[in-house]
Design an enzyme around this catalytic site. Structure first.
Site, PDB file in Angstrom:
ATOM      1  N   ASP A  40       0.855  -1.195   0.000  1.00  0.00           N
ATOM      2  CA  ASP A  40       0.000   0.000   0.000  1.00  0.00           C
ATOM      3  C   ASP A  40       0.892   1.246   0.000  1.00  0.00           C
ATOM      4  OD1 ASP A  40      -3.275   0.252   0.985  1.00  0.00           O
ATOM      5  OD2 ASP A  40      -2.076   2.094   0.918  1.00  0.00           O
ATOM      6  N   TYR A 156     -12.157   7.819 -13.965  1.00  0.00           N
ATOM      7  CA  TYR A 156     -12.269   6.561 -13.207  1.00  0.00           C
ATOM      8  C   TYR A 156     -12.838   5.451 -14.090  1.00  0.00           C
ATOM      9  CZ  TYR A 156     -13.758   3.294  -9.533  1.00  0.00           C
ATOM     10  OH  TYR A 156     -13.948   2.177  -8.747  1.00  0.00           O
TER      11      TYR A 156
END
Ligand SMILES: NC(=O)c1ccc[n+]([C@@H]2O[C@H](COP(=O)([O-])OP(=O)(O)OC[C@H]3O[C@@H](n4cnc5c(N)ncnc54)[C@H](O)[C@@H]3O)[C@@H](O)[C@H]2O)c1
Length: 250
Positions: A40, A156
């Protein structure tokens, strides 16, 4: 007689594992016997502690997966953790709403890089290891918004459409090596990202449009991830599973 958990002996890389879907996916894969490489932008140590609590091995690696140099920098650690990687869950992503009249090219490119380029970079980093063992599972997170008229989601949806195309094409090229590649479309869900990017009002409105009228959670997609990353998924590749409470029909 106890059955052997479905993911015993597997090593899984989960991206976006510091929170949201990524944490839930990491913990369920661990419960099913996998060791976890939690990657991450943010620190994913809490996820790894929970993986240890389940009795599995895990490491946390921090990187901006939109940046090829940062992916390269963690590749040695990913491959060196257990000597092989069997499963990649390409889950890291951002889902900001952007007015097309205001959106500039730099922001468009950044949203593509996080949501689509990262999946390419991570697949390239670990698929050689899967080829060596003639077994691999890649699961890419897309979105049900692709099939809906949601405003202000041009970058997106373009990226997530790219994820579906990437999944279909990569599935063909990796099939000869025992590697399957599939995608999952969740619905608007109550993860940290869901709260930040979507917000309560829209989460409730989307839930009302679903056949199953409750807000999605990370638990609602984890079964699909586990299936797509298991031995049971040996003959299914290039597919997109919609796990969204019955909103989008394909
Ligand atoms: N939650 C939803 O409503 C929803 C709906 C459809 C699809 N999705 C998809 O599911 C995935 C996970 O969503 P979530 O709800 O868990 O989001 P989230 O924001 O709760 O978690 C995403 C994680 O990805 C990490 N991340 C973001 N950019 C990164 C980068 N450049 N490099 C490395 N890590 C990065 C974040 O730090 C975070 O920990 C995303 O791909 C998202 O597009 C989510």
């Amino acid at each position: 007689m106890p059955t052997t958990p479905s993911h015993t002996g597997r090593v899984a890389v989960v991206t976006g594992a510091a929170g949201g879907f990524g944490t839930t996916i990491s913990l369920e894969l661990a419960r099913r016997g996998a060791d976890i490489i939690a990657v991450d932008l943010k620190a994913a140590e809490a996820t790894v502690s929970a993986v240890h609590g389940i009795g599995r091995k895990g490491i946390a690696l921090q990187a901006d997966l939109a940046d090829p140099e940062q992916v390269e920098a963690i590749t040695g650690d990913m491959l060196g953790f257990a000597g092989h990687v069997d499963i990649l869950v390409n889950n890291a992503g951002v889902f900001p709403f952007r007015d097309i009249w205001e959106l500039d090219f730099a922001e468009w490119k950044r949203i593509q890089a996080i949501n689509l380029d990262s999946q390419f970079l991570m697949a390239k980093a670990v698929m050689g290891s899967m080829r060596e063992s003639s077994w691999g599972r890649i699961v890419n997170l897309a979105s049900n918004s692709l099939g809906l008229a949601v405003p202000n989601m041009v970058p997106y949806m373009a990226a997530k459409g790219g994820v579906v195309g990437f999944t279909r094409a990569l599935a063909t090229d990796l099939a000869p090596h025992g590697i399957t590649v599939n995608a999952i479309c969740p619905t608007a869900s109550s993860t940290p990202g869901g709260q930040d990017f979507i917000g309560d009002e829209v989460l409730h409105a989307v839930a009302e449009m679903q056949a199953i009228k409750r807000i999605g959670t990370a638990t609602d997609i984890v079964g699909a991830v586990c299936f797509l990353s298991s031995d049971d998924c040996a003959f299914m590749t290039g597919q997109t599973i919609v796990a969204d409470g019955g909103l989008m029909r394909v």
